[in-house]
Motif scaffolding. Structure first.
Motif, PDB file in Angstrom:
ATOM      1  N   ASP A  34      -4.301   1.664 -39.778  1.00 51.31           N
ATOM      2  CA  ASP A  34      -4.104   1.149 -41.241  1.00 51.31           C
ATOM      3  C   ASP A  34      -3.371   2.235 -41.901  1.00 51.31           C
ATOM      4  N   LEU A  35      -1.769   1.386 -42.167  1.00 51.81           N
ATOM      5  CA  LEU A  35      -1.232   2.901 -43.218  1.00 51.81           C
ATOM      6  C   LEU A  35      -1.791   2.608 -45.162  1.00 51.81           C
ATOM      7  N   TYR A  36      -2.076   1.774 -44.873  1.00 49.31           N
ATOM      8  CA  TYR A  36      -2.573   0.705 -46.299  1.00 49.31           C
ATOM      9  C   TYR A  36      -3.622   1.381 -47.171  1.00 49.31           C
ATOM     10  N   LEU A  37      -4.630   1.659 -45.777  1.00 50.93           N
ATOM     11  CA  LEU A  37      -6.350   1.606 -45.630  1.00 50.93           C
ATOM     12  C   LEU A  37      -5.983   3.569 -46.188  1.00 50.93           C
ATOM     13  N   THR A  38      -5.101   4.218 -45.471  1.00 49.46           N
ATOM     14  CA  THR A  38      -4.844   5.921 -45.468  1.00 49.46           C
ATOM     15  C   THR A  38      -4.648   6.105 -46.772  1.00 49.46           C
ATOM     16  N   SER A  70       0.079   5.677 -65.500  1.00 48.77           N
ATOM     17  CA  SER A  70       1.100   6.224 -66.009  1.00 48.77           C
ATOM     18  C   SER A  70       2.154   6.790 -64.940  1.00 48.77           C
ATOM     19  N   ARG A  71       3.146   7.367 -65.799  1.00 49.28           N
ATOM     20  CA  ARG A  71       4.209   8.191 -65.496  1.00 49.28           C
ATOM     21  C   ARG A  71       4.148   8.695 -64.386  1.00 49.28           C
ATOM     22  N   ASP A  72       3.122   9.815 -64.500  1.00 52.92           N
ATOM     23  CA  ASP A  72       2.560  11.407 -64.418  1.00 52.92           C
ATOM     24  C   ASP A  72       1.708  10.855 -63.125  1.00 52.92           C
ATOM     25  N   THR A  73       1.293   9.608 -63.357  1.00 54.04           N
ATOM     26  CA  THR A  73       0.554   9.402 -61.900  1.00 54.04           C
ATOM     27  C   THR A  73       0.700   8.917 -61.158  1.00 54.04           C
ATOM     28  N   THR A  74       1.895   8.011 -61.061  1.00 48.96           N
ATOM     29  CA  THR A  74       3.466   7.362 -59.828  1.00 48.96           C
ATOM     30  C   THR A  74       3.762   8.763 -59.626  1.00 48.96           C
ATOM     31  N   TRP A  75       4.047   9.844 -60.621  1.00 51.93           N
ATOM     32  CA  TRP A  75       4.175  10.838 -59.265  1.00 51.93           C
ATOM     33  C   TRP A  75       3.403  11.110 -58.413  1.00 51.93           C
ATOM     34  N   ASP A  76       2.484  11.756 -59.250  1.00 57.06           N
ATOM     35  CA  ASP A  76       1.232  12.323 -58.337  1.00 57.06           C
ATOM     36  C   ASP A  76       1.329  11.382 -57.015  1.00 57.06           C
ATOM     37  N   TYR A  77       0.857   9.802 -57.082  1.00 55.92           N
ATOM     38  CA  TYR A  77       1.170   8.991 -55.574  1.00 55.92           C
ATOM     39  C   TYR A  77       2.353   9.377 -54.740  1.00 55.92           C
ATOM     40  N   ILE A  78       3.200   9.121 -55.451  1.00 53.80           N
ATOM     41  CA  ILE A  78       4.663   8.981 -54.843  1.00 53.80           C
ATOM     42  C   ILE A  78       5.028  10.874 -54.032  1.00 53.80           C
ATOM     43  N   GLU A  79       4.030  12.088 -54.990  1.00 52.21           N
ATOM     44  CA  GLU A  79       4.450  13.387 -53.756  1.00 52.21           C
ATOM     45  C   GLU A  79       3.257  13.380 -52.769  1.00 52.21           C
ATOM     46  N   ASP A  80       2.159  12.611 -53.456  1.00 48.34           N
ATOM     47  CA  ASP A  80       0.873  12.572 -51.854  1.00 48.34           C
ATOM     48  C   ASP A  80       1.468  11.857 -50.817  1.00 48.34           C
ATOM     49  N   THR A  81       2.442  10.927 -51.078  1.00 48.20           N
ATOM     50  CA  THR A  81       2.510   9.891 -49.991  1.00 48.20           C
ATOM     51  C   THR A  81       3.807  10.403 -48.858  1.00 48.20           C
ATOM     52  N   LYS A  87      -6.082   7.966 -49.937  1.00 48.38           N
ATOM     53  CA  LYS A  87      -5.461   9.436 -50.322  1.00 48.38           C
ATOM     54  C   LYS A  87      -5.164   9.133 -51.409  1.00 48.38           C
ATOM     55  N   LEU A  88      -4.701   8.284 -52.224  1.00 44.77           N
ATOM     56  CA  LEU A  88      -4.723   8.130 -53.436  1.00 44.77           C
ATOM     57  C   LEU A  88      -5.968   7.882 -54.406  1.00 44.77           C
ATOM     58  N   GLU A  89      -6.761   7.316 -53.674  1.00 45.71           N
ATOM     59  CA  GLU A  89      -8.002   6.767 -54.149  1.00 45.71           C
ATOM     60  C   GLU A  89      -7.590   5.672 -55.135  1.00 45.71           C
ATOM     61  N   LEU A  90      -6.737   4.996 -54.669  1.00 48.58           N
ATOM     62  CA  LEU A  90      -6.633   3.163 -55.686  1.00 48.58           C
ATOM     63  C   LEU A  90      -8.512   2.847 -55.409  1.00 48.58           C
ATOM     64  N   ILE A  91      -7.719   1.284 -56.293  1.00 50.64           N
ATOM     65  CA  ILE A  91      -9.132   0.652 -55.749  1.00 50.64           C
ATOM     66  C   ILE A  91      -8.990  -0.284 -54.717  1.00 50.64           C
ATOM     67  N   ASP A  92      -8.003  -0.888 -54.278  1.00 50.57           N
ATOM     68  CA  ASP A  92      -8.544  -1.348 -53.127  1.00 50.57           C
ATOM     69  C   ASP A  92      -6.541  -1.503 -51.683  1.00 50.57           C
ATOM     70  N   ARG A  93      -7.444  -1.780 -50.631  1.00 53.98           N
ATOM     71  CA  ARG A  93      -6.255  -2.090 -49.939  1.00 53.98           C
ATOM     72  C   ARG A  93      -4.679  -2.899 -50.604  1.00 53.98           C
ATOM     73  N   ASP A  94      -4.945  -3.784 -51.484  1.00 55.50           N
ATOM     74  CA  ASP A  94      -3.836  -4.152 -51.841  1.00 55.50           C
ATOM     75  C   ASP A  94      -3.141  -3.623 -52.965  1.00 55.50           C
ATOM     76  N   ALA A  95      -3.575  -2.618 -53.502  1.00 56.65           N
ATOM     77  CA  ALA A  95      -3.120  -2.032 -54.421  1.00 56.65           C
ATOM     78  C   ALA A  95      -1.953  -0.539 -53.811  1.00 56.65           C
ATOM     79  N   ALA A  96      -2.599  -0.533 -52.745  1.00 53.84           N
ATOM     80  CA  ALA A  96      -1.634   0.604 -51.633  1.00 53.84           C
ATOM     81  C   ALA A  96      -0.477   0.069 -51.465  1.00 53.84           C
ATOM     82  N   LYS A  97      -0.759  -0.951 -50.853  1.00 56.15           N
ATOM     83  CA  LYS A  97       0.473  -2.497 -50.720  1.00 56.15           C
ATOM     84  C   LYS A  97       1.484  -2.964 -51.861  1.00 56.15           C
TER      85      LYS A  97
END
Length: 237
Positions: free
Chosen positions: A34-38, A74-85, A42-52
């Motif tokens: 399940d890509l979204y659960l992964t 924040s934009r900085d947090t979003t950039w961290d998400y992008i880097e990890d993805t 990985k991004l320490e999001l609140i739930d699967r829907d947030a990842a999707k």
């Protein structure tokens, strides 16, 4: 019915020979991922829907501001998400490569699918005045180069996706019903339909269709894909 597992990312992963992306979107191996659960973990999001809500618009080329607003971070947090993805998936590699090609072109972008379907991407814009419910164009229409560059990468994937669905319909000798990357049939035909979905997907990758499109657009091509390990029957679930 059977739905594609993060279908757009499946195409990117397969065409770019990205083994991590192939595994996470159930193209390789035999287990179900399940890509979204992964991504949630990985991004320490609140739930699967947030990842999707993050990865789907990101794969369509959404801006950092759009992604930040969607997630409320924040934009900085979003950039961290992008880097990890980007460590898990080839989204950025694909988007940047194709967008780069569009930066050097002008006018409508056109390409043809193997069944003769002709795709024309032509974005134009004009100045308008608005007064309540009244709106009027007050200038000549001109090419919208920004929209052309942002849209071309996801539109190529959408066109391949549509071609895949047409190939599935042609191969099924029984009634099917489709919506985007979802295809349904009577329960007695689902096993056969699953085999057809996988076989036609592999045929498209082996045909090197993405690079055919890139050559027609006069864009730089990718390395030739290898479909030899794409065999997971659960690529559509």
């Amino acid at each position: 019915r059977l739905d594609g597992c993060s279908n757009g990312i499946q195409w990117m992963s397969a065409f770019l020979n990205d083994e991590s992306g192939k595994k996470l979107t159930n193209l390789t191996g035999s287990e179900v991922n399940d890509l979204y659960l992964t991504l949630k973990d990985k991004l320490e999001l609140i739930d699967r829907d947030a990842a999707k809500y993050f990865v789907m618009p990101y794969s369509y080329g959404a801006s950092v501001n759009t992604l930040s607003s969607a997630l409320g971070v924040s934009r900085d947090t979003t950039w961290d998400y992008i880097e990890d993805t980007n460590k898990l998936l080839p989204i950025s590699k694909y988007l940047r490569h194709v967008k780069r090609g569009a930066e050097f072109t002008e006018g409508a972008l056109k390409w043809t699918l193997p069944d003769g379907f002709r795709v024309v991407q032509d974005y134009k814009t004009a100045d308008r005045i608005n007064a309540g419910t009244f709106s009027a164009v007050v200038s000549e229409f001109k090419e919208d180069s920004v929209k052309r560059e942002l849209a071309i990468a996801p539109n190529i994937i959408h066109s391949i996706d549509g071609y895949h669905m047409r190939q599935i319909i042609r191969a099924c000798e029984f009634d099917v019903i489709t919506i985007h990357d979802s295809v349904g049939a009577h329960s007695s035909n689902v096993k056969a339909m699953r085999k057809i979905i996988l076989a036609t997907f592999v045929e498209i990758i082996e045909s090197d269709l993405l690079n055919d499109i890139m050559r027609e657009l006069k864009f730089r091509t990718f390395d030739k894909p290898d479909a030899s390990n794409i065999s997971n029957p659960y690529m559509f679930m």
